[in-house]
Scaffold this active site. Structure first.
Site, mmCIF file in Angstrom:
data_model
loop_
_atom_site.group_PDB
_atom_site.id
_atom_site.type_symbol
_atom_site.label_atom_id
_atom_site.label_comp_id
_atom_site.label_asym_id
_atom_site.label_seq_id
_atom_site.Cartn_x
_atom_site.Cartn_y
_atom_site.Cartn_z
ATOM 1 N N SER A 154 0.830 -1.213 0.000
ATOM 2 C CA SER A 154 0.000 0.000 0.000
ATOM 3 C C SER A 154 0.864 1.262 0.000
ATOM 4 C CB SER A 154 -0.910 0.011 1.227
ATOM 5 O OG SER A 154 -1.625 -1.195 1.316
HETATM 6 N N1 SAH Z 1 -0.555 -4.552 3.964
HETATM 7 C C1 SAH Z 1 0.078 -5.115 2.814
HETATM 8 C C2 SAH Z 1 -0.720 -4.864 1.557
HETATM 9 C C3 SAH Z 1 -0.941 -6.126 0.827
HETATM 10 S S1 SAH Z 1 -2.082 -6.042 -0.518
HETATM 11 C C4 SAH Z 1 1.507 -4.629 2.684
HETATM 12 O O1 SAH Z 1 1.949 -3.778 3.483
HETATM 13 O O2 SAH Z 1 2.216 -5.132 1.817
HETATM 14 C C5 SAH Z 1 -3.466 -6.942 0.135
HETATM 15 C C6 SAH Z 1 -3.240 -8.385 0.458
HETATM 16 O O3 SAH Z 1 -4.508 -8.928 0.854
HETATM 17 C C7 SAH Z 1 -2.774 -9.261 -0.699
HETATM 18 O O4 SAH Z 1 -1.554 -9.845 -0.366
HETATM 19 C C8 SAH Z 1 -3.872 -10.312 -0.844
HETATM 20 O O5 SAH Z 1 -3.403 -11.603 -1.167
HETATM 21 C C9 SAH Z 1 -4.490 -10.304 0.542
HETATM 22 N N2 SAH Z 1 -5.840 -10.835 0.633
HETATM 23 C C10 SAH Z 1 -6.879 -10.710 -0.233
HETATM 24 N N3 SAH Z 1 -7.955 -11.383 0.230
HETATM 25 C C11 SAH Z 1 -7.585 -11.954 1.417
HETATM 26 C C12 SAH Z 1 -8.242 -12.781 2.375
HETATM 27 N N4 SAH Z 1 -9.509 -13.181 2.223
HETATM 28 N N5 SAH Z 1 -7.561 -13.169 3.473
HETATM 29 C C13 SAH Z 1 -6.263 -12.789 3.663
HETATM 30 N N6 SAH Z 1 -5.584 -12.025 2.781
HETATM 31 C C14 SAH Z 1 -6.237 -11.607 1.678
#
Ligand code: SAH
Length: 267
Positions: free
Chosen positions: A105
């Site tokens: 993000s």
């Molecule tokens: N906070 C993270 C942002 C990751 S992007 C960072 O600092 O890098 C969002 C993430 O949510 C992705 O990796 C995706 O795989 C995950 N995601 C999507 N649906 C999900 C679910 N149902 N349970 C857990 N993770 C999920």
């Protein structure tokens, strides 16, 4: 930071002495050493802290972020969470790919969402995010920031490849308090670690899963990107309010955002 990446002179290809033709493994050793240096810039580069501080100063100049969140962001080396090829962009206010079709993000979005959590009734009183649930660990960057602001953090990721990557990244930055990382479907939350004072989602769904509401402690606050009909995705804030022993969830909608989709199941 948009300055071009500079490599030390020692990394420039040098003319190989004749005898090295008989020692091809020497090149491999050199390449490995060079790769390690390139992957982890040090000294006055990305490790210095000054570049992180500049990112935080730029965010502070916008005048709308919580100081505690900015302090935590100044302490977490974001370049350690992105691919080495993208490390030079790690301190720009931009989302970057982290593999598996996902993104880390934007720093300003992380700061904004954590500020919203801090402004919740329980966190305001306590001065800490308390017990936190994060859905979407991704590369683990936001988890690292949260763990400096929380009493305890549980972070769930559905993609095993990213869950493993986050584990390595978080081990490398060696936080004083490590988050509990779970490989699973975050839509069901993590009842065993709850109830939570703060819940934050890094992926956007059609609605707020009922498990999150059930696992939100009285006085707790949830922040999640959520579909808002024809208006695309917005940040939704949900407060668990208890009055005369009766629980209700107060919902407010904030600005438009664009997060990766919240999906079900694990991969
Ligand atoms: N906070 C993270 C942002 C990751 S992007 C960072 O600092 O890098 C969002 C993430 O949510 C992705 O990796 C995706 O795989 C995950 N995601 C999507 N649906 C999900 C679910 N149902 N349970 C857990 N993770 C999920």
């Amino acid at each position: 930071m948009s300055a071009p990446k500079r490599f030390p002179a020692s990394l420039k290809p040098a003319a190989a002495p004749q005898r090295e033709l008989l020692m091809p493994q020497r090149h491999l050793r050199q390449a490995t050493a060079d790769a390690a240096r390139l992957a982890r810039p040090s000294g006055t580069g990305l490790d210095s802290g000054a570049v992180r501080q500049r990112m935080v100063d730029r965010l502070r100049a916008e005048g709308k972020f919580d100081e505690r969140v900015l302090a935590a962001m100044a302490a977490v080396p974001r370049h350690e969470f992105v691919d080495s090829a993208l490390a030079a962009q790690a301190y720009e206010d931009t989302a970057l790919p982290i593999g598996h079709g996902q993104t880390i993000s934007k720093p300003s979005v992380v700061a904004h969402m954590l500020g919203l959590l801090f402004a919740g009734p329980a966190a305001r009183q306590r001065g800490s995010l308390g017990r936190v649930l994060e859905i979407g660990t991704g590369c683990g960057y936001q988890a690292a920031v949260i763990s400096l602001l929380a009493r305890q953090l549980t972070s769930i990721e559905r993609l095993q490849g990213l869950h493993d990557k986050a584990k390595l990244n978080l081990q490398r930055v060696a936080l004083s308090r490590s988050p509990r990382l779970i490989w699973g479907d975050g839509r069901v939350g993590h009842a065993a670690s709850g109830p939570f004072d703060s819940i934050i989602a890094a992926a956007g769904g059609e609605d707020i899963p009922s498990a999150w509401m059930e696992q939100l402690a009285p006085g707790g606050r949830l922040v999640a990107p959520t579909a808002a009909g024809g208006r695309g995705q917005v940040l939704v804030v949900l407060d668990h309010v208890v009055e005369a022993g009766i629980s209700r969830w107060v919902r407010s909608e904030h600005e438009a955002v664009l997060f990766v989709p919240l999906k079900s199941g694990v991969v």
